[in-house]
Write a protein that holds these residues in place. Structure first.
Motif, short mmCIF file in Angstrom:
data_model
loop_
_atom_site.label_atom_id
_atom_site.label_comp_id
_atom_site.label_asym_id
_atom_site.label_seq_id
_atom_site.Cartn_x
_atom_site.Cartn_y
_atom_site.Cartn_z
N ASP A 71 4.86 5.29 2.21
CA ASP A 71 5.16 6.64 2.72
C ASP A 71 5.70 6.59 4.15
N SER A 85 0.83 -1.20 0.00
CA SER A 85 0.00 0.00 0.00
C SER A 85 0.87 1.25 0.00
N ARG A 124 0.28 4.04 1.51
CA ARG A 124 0.39 4.57 2.87
C ARG A 124 1.57 3.92 3.61
N THR A 125 1.71 2.61 3.44
CA THR A 125 2.82 1.90 4.07
C THR A 125 4.16 2.36 3.50
#
Length: 369
Positions: free
Chosen positions: A355, A350, A352-353
């Motif tokens: 980042d 993902s 988000r992960t």
């Protein structure tokens, strides 16, 4: 040893600077005072990402456009048994937008383009009423209000993602011409039509295909020799790696400006250093690239800006990300010139992960837990 701490990887190879173009452990950590503590701190962050998220790809930390620490883990091409290397080119998806924005700024500096002129200045055959309200600033910041029929068109006609490709003019007509969805500048809308128009403008003012114009304006001057819109034969993106399920990534030429490039960690570090830390661009152009145009998404021209908490300070960073099929990527460059991170992945972790991983690496690189 790092390898001993990763039993869950089984047959997957974990490499510390392995392969051609790799960085040796001695070269990564100049200076005795830095070596042990820095390697352990950065290594712990990397180990955790592999352990907790099955990370597969390339990670590099750098400064001054040079790699200081690099790792590769897993397989670049499972069916052919090709391991990931620190110099493996992987899909960078929307990081391509920042490359494109830099090309535009170079043309602005040459007097060939303007961020705030109507796009019919360069595309006189474009729909006049809409073209008079659209500018490069709004296109590059994904705030133009341009229509976005691409997904619906591909759903109705999947062959659009297969050769023979339609040309740029036809792509503009089919995917970037129509009524505005909202008033330009009113909000953020991450649509491909913005970048099809930017590509068409670059081709028009340079008289070259986009690929050749990018090579002359950005890639060759910054020595990005391994950055290309041609998919590498030695890498593949995956939905899953166990069992391996490939995720084919067709990229028509008319989408190259939006997300068509493949690159290496070393090339991306050189790019960021050249753009943000040197006089490759004028101060005015650097300011334009790092000024947020759409506050809701912290979006500037061709990429986002981000504030990273490091050692009790809020550090501003240019923050480009990419996400297409199994490829995920992050290029985070501290605007104080004290570090940059590149993460390239080919098994659909993902964003988000990714980042969070990049932020943790920048803190580890600065010696902050």
């Amino acid at each position: 040893m790092i390898e001993a701490s990763l039993p869950a990887l089984n047959r997957r190879r974990f490499l510390w600077g392995a392969g051609a173009g790799a960085v040796t452990a001695a070269a990564l950590l100049p200076g005795a005072a830095r070596a042990d503590g820095h390697a352990e701190t950065v290594g712990a962050v990397m180990d955790g990402m592999v352990r907790d998220h099955n990370f597969q790809g390339v990670v590099a930390l750098g400064r001054g456009g040079r790699i200081r620490t690099a790792r590769a883990v897993g397989m670049a091409q499972i069916a052919q048994g090709i391991p990931m290397r620190t110099d493996t080119p992987l899909g960078i998806a929307s990081i391509s937008k920042r490359l494109t924005a830099v090309a535009v700024m170079r043309l602005v500096e040459q007097g060939a383009l303007s961020l705030d002129a109507r796009i019919t200045t360069w595309l006189p055959d474009y729909r006049a009423d809409v073209g008079a309200r659209l500018t490069l600033r709004r296109l590059l910041s994904n705030s133009s209000g341009a229509p976005n029929p691409f997904r619906a068109a591909v759903a109705a006609e999947p062959a659009l993602l297969q050769p023979p490709w339609i040309d740029t003019g036809e792509a503009v007509r089919r995917f970037a011409t129509g009524d505005l969805v909202f008033e330009p500048g009113a909000r953020f809308d991450y649509v491909l039509s913005n970048w099809i128009l930017v590509l068409a403008i670059i081709e028009t003012v340079t008289g070259q295909p986009y690929r050749e114009a990018m090579r002359a304006l950005v890639l060759d001057p910054l020595r990005m020799r391994h950055t290309t819109p041609v998919a590498p034969s030695e890498a593949m993106s995956y939905r899953t790696v166990s069992p391996p399920v490939e995720w084919i990534n067709p990229r028509p030429p008319f989408l190259a400006a939006a997300g068509g490039y493949y690159s290496t960690a070393a090339d991306l570090l050189r790019f960021a250093h050249g753009v943000y830390d040197t006089d490759f661009l004028s101060p005015t152009s650097r300011t334009a690239l790092t000024t947020v145009e759409v506050a809701s998404d912290s979006y500037a021209l061709g990429g986002r800006m981000r504030t990273v908490a490091i050692g009790g300070a809020e550090v501003r960073a240019a923050w480009e990300t990419g996400n297409t099929n199994g490829y995920r990527s992050v290029l985070g460059h501290r605007l104080d010139g004290r570090g940059a991170v590149v993460i390239l992945n080919n098994n659909a972790i993902s964003q988000r992960t990714m980042d969070a991983f990049a932020e943790a690496l920048l803190r580890a690189d600065a010696g902050v837990a």
